[in-house]
Write an enzyme that holds these catalytic residues in place. Structure first.
Site, PDB file in Angstrom:
ATOM      1  N   CYS A 115       0.778  -1.685   0.000  1.00 22.43           N
ATOM      2  CA  CYS A 115       0.047   0.088  -0.488  1.00 22.43           C
ATOM      3  C   CYS A 115       0.636   1.228   0.247  1.00 22.43           C
ATOM      4  CB  CYS A 115      -0.901   0.215   1.334  1.00 22.43           C
ATOM      5  SG  CYS A 115      -1.755   2.037   1.344  1.00 22.43           S
ATOM      6  N   CYS A 167      -5.190   0.329   6.386  1.00 26.04           N
ATOM      7  CA  CYS A 167      -5.546   2.341   6.726  1.00 26.04           C
ATOM      8  C   CYS A 167      -6.716   2.461   5.897  1.00 26.04           C
ATOM      9  CB  CYS A 167      -4.903   2.702   5.688  1.00 26.04           C
ATOM     10  SG  CYS A 167      -4.273   3.304   3.919  1.00 26.04           S
ATOM     11  N   CYS A 187      -8.355  -5.299  -9.240  1.00 27.59           N
ATOM     12  CA  CYS A 187      -7.907  -3.775 -10.962  1.00 27.59           C
ATOM     13  C   CYS A 187      -6.978  -2.825 -10.577  1.00 27.59           C
ATOM     14  CB  CYS A 187      -9.321  -4.118 -11.706  1.00 27.59           C
ATOM     15  SG  CYS A 187      -8.745  -2.580 -13.549  1.00 27.59           S
TER      16      CYS A 187
END
Length: 204
Positions: A115, A167, A187
């Site tokens: 992330c 998060c 995706c």
């Protein structure tokens, strides 16, 4: 598409074709019968494929107690200090980068995709595949509980949104048209991810 949606849609199509055929010539009746048969096959195929993919997708939502407590919450002002404007627009405001523009789209190196906001491991390069959509695509997360799937009803349609489980950052969407073994296509937006290269493909 769920089983119920497929069945309702099939019934609607059949009724429309039936009433149309009553006022048609023999040629048109034959043509409508062929269309009806093809439609039935399509709905049947959809019913066979979707449930398995949906079950697999749901299984990746499961989080351990440790994951449930390891959450990161920040204000928009705090996120703006950490993220670039492009990252903030996608991760925190659920935007979408332009197809084909992502830096990680054509990345074929071995490693882990994390992330971009909190560095949580999300996807392995082993699960990345060429989807032809213009966005990096993966057939599964690196482990259960890493991403969370939520309903996205924006833009007049209903889709499965994928967010970072730690998060809450928006990553992209997941669809039931991916390759085996899951049948899923995660995706993702390149701008929502960072890539950490490894010497060999990481174990899942």
């Amino acid at each position: 598409m769920t089983n119920d949606e497929a069945q309702v849609g099939f019934v609607v199509v059949i009724r429309q074709l039936f009433f149309a055929s009553r006022a048609s010539s023999n040629f048109m009746k034959t043509h409508l019968a062929i269309v009806c048969f093809a439609t039935a096959l399509a709905f049947t195929a959809c019913n066979r494929g979707a449930p398995k993919a949906d079950q697999i997708k749901a299984s990746y939502n499961e989080q351990t107690p440790a994951m449930m407590t390891d959450k990161i919450q920040k204000t928009d002002d705090e996120w703006r200090k950490i993220l670039t404007p492009e990252q903030f627009q996608v991760l925190r405001q659920k935007g979408t980068e332009r197809a084909g523009s992502g830096a990680l789209l054509n990345n074929h190196e071995a490693g882990i995709y994390t992330c971009a906001a909190c560095d949580l491991d999300l996807f392995s390069s082993d699960a990345k595949f060429e989807s032809g959509t213009g966005w990096p695509s993966y057939f599964q997360p690196i482990a259960p509980g890493k991403v969370t799937v939520a309903t996205d009803s924006s833009h007049g349609m209903e889709r499965d949104e994928v967010v970072c489980s730690r998060c809450g950052g928006h990553l992209g969407h997941v669809f039931n048209d991916g390759p085996k073994p899951t049948g899923l296509r995660y995706c993702m937006n390149s701008v929502s991810l960072k890539f950490a290269k490894t010497s060999t493909s990481p174990a899942r």
